[in-house]
Design a protein around this motif. Structure first.
Motif, short mmCIF file in Angstrom:
data_model
loop_
_atom_site.label_atom_id
_atom_site.label_comp_id
_atom_site.label_asym_id
_atom_site.label_seq_id
_atom_site.Cartn_x
_atom_site.Cartn_y
_atom_site.Cartn_z
N THR A 204 17.25 -67.64 -23.67
CA THR A 204 16.80 -66.35 -23.17
C THR A 204 16.87 -66.41 -21.64
O THR A 204 17.27 -67.42 -21.07
CB THR A 204 15.40 -65.98 -23.68
N SER A 205 16.54 -65.32 -21.00
CA SER A 205 16.78 -65.25 -19.56
C SER A 205 15.91 -64.18 -18.93
O SER A 205 15.39 -63.29 -19.61
CB SER A 205 18.25 -64.93 -19.28
N LEU A 206 15.80 -64.25 -17.62
CA LEU A 206 15.15 -63.17 -16.89
C LEU A 206 15.89 -61.86 -17.11
O LEU A 206 15.27 -60.79 -17.19
CB LEU A 206 15.12 -63.50 -15.39
N MET A 207 17.20 -61.93 -17.24
CA MET A 207 17.97 -60.70 -17.44
C MET A 207 17.61 -60.03 -18.76
O MET A 207 17.42 -58.81 -18.82
CB MET A 207 19.46 -61.00 -17.38
N LEU A 208 17.55 -60.79 -19.85
CA LEU A 208 17.18 -60.21 -21.14
C LEU A 208 15.77 -59.65 -21.10
O LEU A 208 15.49 -58.60 -21.68
CB LEU A 208 17.32 -61.25 -22.25
N SER A 209 14.87 -60.35 -20.41
CA SER A 209 13.50 -59.86 -20.29
C SER A 209 13.46 -58.54 -19.52
O SER A 209 12.78 -57.59 -19.93
CB SER A 209 12.64 -60.91 -19.57
N SER A 210 14.21 -58.48 -18.42
CA SER A 210 14.20 -57.26 -17.62
C SER A 210 14.83 -56.10 -18.39
O SER A 210 14.37 -54.96 -18.31
CB SER A 210 14.93 -57.48 -16.29
N ALA A 211 15.88 -56.38 -19.17
CA ALA A 211 16.51 -55.33 -19.96
C ALA A 211 15.55 -54.80 -21.02
O ALA A 211 15.52 -53.59 -21.30
CB ALA A 211 17.79 -55.84 -20.62
N HIS A 212 14.77 -55.69 -21.61
CA HIS A 212 13.78 -55.26 -22.60
C HIS A 212 12.73 -54.36 -21.96
O HIS A 212 12.33 -53.34 -22.53
CB HIS A 212 13.13 -56.48 -23.25
N LEU A 213 12.30 -54.71 -20.75
CA LEU A 213 11.33 -53.88 -20.05
C LEU A 213 11.91 -52.50 -19.70
O LEU A 213 11.19 -51.51 -19.65
CB LEU A 213 10.86 -54.58 -18.77
N MET A 214 13.20 -52.46 -19.45
CA MET A 214 13.86 -51.22 -19.03
C MET A 214 14.52 -50.49 -20.19
O MET A 214 15.24 -49.51 -19.99
CB MET A 214 14.92 -51.54 -17.97
N SER A 215 14.27 -50.91 -21.43
CA SER A 215 15.05 -50.44 -22.57
C SER A 215 15.11 -48.93 -22.70
O SER A 215 16.18 -48.35 -22.92
CB SER A 215 14.51 -51.06 -23.86
N TYR A 216 13.97 -48.24 -22.56
CA TYR A 216 14.01 -46.80 -22.79
C TYR A 216 14.63 -46.05 -21.62
O TYR A 216 15.13 -44.94 -21.79
CB TYR A 216 12.63 -46.25 -23.16
N PHE A 217 14.68 -46.67 -20.44
CA PHE A 217 15.41 -46.07 -19.33
C PHE A 217 16.91 -46.22 -19.54
O PHE A 217 17.69 -45.30 -19.27
CB PHE A 217 15.00 -46.72 -18.01
N TYR A 218 17.35 -47.40 -20.00
CA TYR A 218 18.77 -47.60 -20.30
C TYR A 218 19.22 -46.66 -21.42
O TYR A 218 20.30 -46.08 -21.37
CB TYR A 218 19.03 -49.04 -20.72
N GLN A 219 18.36 -46.54 -22.46
CA GLN A 219 18.73 -45.69 -23.59
C GLN A 219 18.90 -44.24 -23.15
O GLN A 219 19.82 -43.54 -23.58
CB GLN A 219 17.66 -45.79 -24.68
N ASP A 220 18.01 -43.78 -22.28
CA ASP A 220 18.11 -42.42 -21.74
C ASP A 220 19.43 -42.24 -20.99
O ASP A 220 20.14 -41.24 -21.15
CB ASP A 220 16.91 -42.15 -20.83
N TYR A 221 19.78 -43.26 -20.19
CA TYR A 221 21.04 -43.18 -19.44
C TYR A 221 22.24 -43.16 -20.38
O TYR A 221 23.17 -42.35 -20.21
CB TYR A 221 21.13 -44.38 -18.49
N TRP A 222 22.24 -44.04 -21.39
CA TRP A 222 23.37 -44.09 -22.32
C TRP A 222 23.52 -42.78 -23.10
O TRP A 222 24.63 -42.37 -23.43
CB TRP A 222 23.19 -45.25 -23.30
N LEU A 223 22.42 -42.13 -23.42
CA LEU A 223 22.47 -40.90 -24.20
C LEU A 223 22.75 -39.66 -23.37
O LEU A 223 23.48 -38.76 -23.79
CB LEU A 223 21.15 -40.70 -24.96
N THR A 224 22.16 -39.61 -22.17
CA THR A 224 22.21 -38.37 -21.39
C THR A 224 22.85 -38.52 -20.02
O THR A 224 23.14 -37.51 -19.36
CB THR A 224 20.78 -37.82 -21.18
#
Length: 401
Positions: A204-224
Motif C-alpha cells: 500500500t502507499s500514501l498515494m492509495l491512502s490519499s486517493a481513498h480520502l479523495m474518492s468522492y471528489f475523483y468520482q465527481d470529476y470522472w462523472l461530471t
C-alpha cells in the motif's frame, strides 16, 4: 488476558508515522512487535519536532510523536549496511509472521531481504511494502511524505479559505489513514493464511491512502468533469455544513436533510430561518451564501454552549470547535476507551488508545515505547545467538557502537 494476535510476531523495519502506527495497533492486539532501528540514532521520529533545548528538557527525548506510535514494541539496533546485520535480519524474518517496511522500492531486495528471497524458505510469511507512490509506475522511485501527497492528490487544492491559497490539513491525515490500510491488509492476509496456510505479499502507499480520502471528489470529476475548490470549513454536499461564529468562539453545524434543517431553524430562530425558500436541500445549496449569513447572524449573538444546547436537544449535528487541550481532556474520549493510562515513575502518562474496541479481546498497552536498542540482547538471545556470537556482531558493527 487473551489478545487477538497473541503468538504473531512482526518484524518492523518502518519509521516515522504510518508504518509505526500500524505496527503499534498490531501490538495493541497482542502481536510481538520487533522494531528494527538503525543504531545511528534509530527511527527519525524519536527527535522529530523538538529543538535541542526541548529534547534536553525532556531528558533527551523521545519526542511526543515517537511516544504516540511506538508502544508495545521491543527495539533492536541493526546496521543493515553490514553483511552481519543483514544476516541477523534474515534470521529475524525467518522467525516472524509479518514483515513491514517503508523503504523505497528495491531497497529490501538489494539487501537480500525482499519478499521473493524470504518466501523461498518461509512460504507462510506475510510481507508488507509501504511506499510513497507505490512499488511500480512512473513515480515509484520518488520519495514523499504526508504533505507531498496532500499536494499531489488534490487535497490541498480543496483545503483553505475560499479566497486564500492552498492549505495543508492540520494533522498527518494521509499517513494515519494509510496506517489503517496497512493494518487492514495484514489482518486480511493473516485470515487468508489461517484458511490456506499460505502467506503473501501486500503493498500500500500514501498515494492509495490519499486517493481513498479523495474518492468522492475523483468520482465527481470522472462523472461530471467538476473540480471542487476551496470552501473554508464548508462542504459542497449540503448547507449548512460548516463552522459558524459565536460570541465566544465557533461551532460546526451540519443539517443535510430537510427534516434536520427544519429542526435546526426552529431551534435557532424560526422567524429568520424557517423560510419557505430554505425548505429544500437543493434550494439551500443554490442560496448557500444567503443561508450561511442568516445562520451566522443568529449564532453571533449566542455562546458556544447556547448553540450546542439548542441544537443537540433538537437532534441536529453540532460540535464546538475546541482547542487541542479541551479535546484531549474531554471525558467522552475517556468514556469510549480512547486513552491508555500507563504507569511511569510515580505517576502515569496518557496515550491515545487503539481506534476501535474489541469487547471480548480488548486491545491493551503492555509496554511503553522502547529506548533505542533496549531489547537488542534479549531479542538476539531469543533468536539463538550465543553471547560470543552477540559480541562478534557488535565487534563487526552490526549492532552499532
Amino acid at each position: 488476558m487473551a489478545h487477538v494476535l497473541d503468538g504473531i510476531r512482526v518484524a518492523d523495519f518502518s519509521r516515522i508515522f504510518a508504518g509505526p502506527d500500524a505496527t503499534q495497533i498490531l501490538g495493541d492486539l497482542g502481536a510481538d512487535i520487533i522494531k528494527i532501528e538503525d543504531p545511528r540514532g534509530g527511527d527519525e521520529c524519536r527527535y522529530l519536532g523538538l529543538t535541542r533545548a526541548e529534547l534536553e528538557a525532556m531528558g533527551g527525548g523521545p519526542s511526543p510523536s515517537f511516544l504516540s506510535f511506538n508502544r508495545n514494541k521491543r527495539s533492536l539496533t541493526l546496521d543493515l549496511a553490514t553483511e552481519a546485520g543483514r544476516g541477523v535480519a534474515t534470521k529475524l524474518i525467518a522467525r516472524a509472521d509479518v514483515v513491514v517496511n517503508n523503504f523505497r522500492p528495491g531497497t529490501m531486495e538489494r539487501w537480500g531481504l525482499g519478499y521473493e528471497a524470504m518466501r523461498a524458505s518461509h512460504p507462510g510469511l506475510i510481507y508488507c511494502d509501504f511506499q510513497a507512490y507505490g512499488p511500480v509506475g512512473p513515480l515509484a522511485d520518488i520519495g514523499a511524505n504526508d504533505l507531498a501527497l496532500q499536494a499531489f492528490s488534490g487535497l490541498m487544492s480543496i483545503t483553505g479559505e475560499e479566497d486564500g491559497g492552498p492549505a495543508r490539513a492540520g494533522g498527518a491525515i494521509i499517513d494515519l489513514h494509510a496506517s489503517l490500510a496497512i493494518v487492514s491488509g495484514i489482518l486480511a492476509a493473516l485470515y487468508h493464511r489461517e484458511r490456506t496456510g499460505e502467506g503473501q505479499r501486500l503493498d500500500t502507499s500514501l498515494m492509495l491512502s490519499s486517493a481513498h480520502l479523495m474518492s468522492y471528489f475523483y468520482q465527481d470529476y470522472w462523472l461530471t468533469g467538476k473540480m471542487h475548490r476551496r470552501m473554508g470549513t464548508a462542504n459542497h454536499l449540503s448547507v449548512p455544513n460548516q463552522a459558524f461564529p459565536t460570541r465566544d468562539g465557533h461551532v460546526v453545524i451540519i443539517a443535510p436533510s430537510d427534516e434536520m434543517w427544519r429542526r435546526c431553524a426552529e431551534a435557532l430562530d424560526p422567524a429568520r430561518l424557517a423560510r419557505e425558500e430554505y425548505k429544500t436541500a437543493s434550494e439551500r445549496l443554490r442560496l448557500r451564501h444567503e443561508v450561511v449569513e442568516a445562520i451566522a447572524a443568529v449564532t453571533r449573538a449566542l455562546t458556544n454552549a447556547e448553540v450546542h444546547a439548542r441544537l443537540s436537544a433538537a437532534k441536529v449535528n453540532v460540535a464546538v470547535v475546541q482547542t487541542i487541550g479541551k479535546a484531549a481532556d474531554h471525558p467522552q474520549l475517556q468514556a469510549v476507551g480512547g486513552v491508555f493510562h500507563f504507569p511511569e515513575g510515580e505517576g502515569a502518562r496518557n496515550y491515545v488508545g487503539t481506534p476501535f474496541r474489541l469487547h471480548e479481546t480488548p486491545a491493551e498497552m503492555r509496554r511503553p515505547p522502547p529506548a533505542l536498542g533496549e531489547h537488542t540482547h534479549e531479542l538476539l538471545t531469543e533468536c539463538g545467538f550465543s553471547q560470543k556470537e552477540i559480541d562478534a556482531l557488535r565487534a563487526a558493527g552490526a549492532l552499532g557502537a
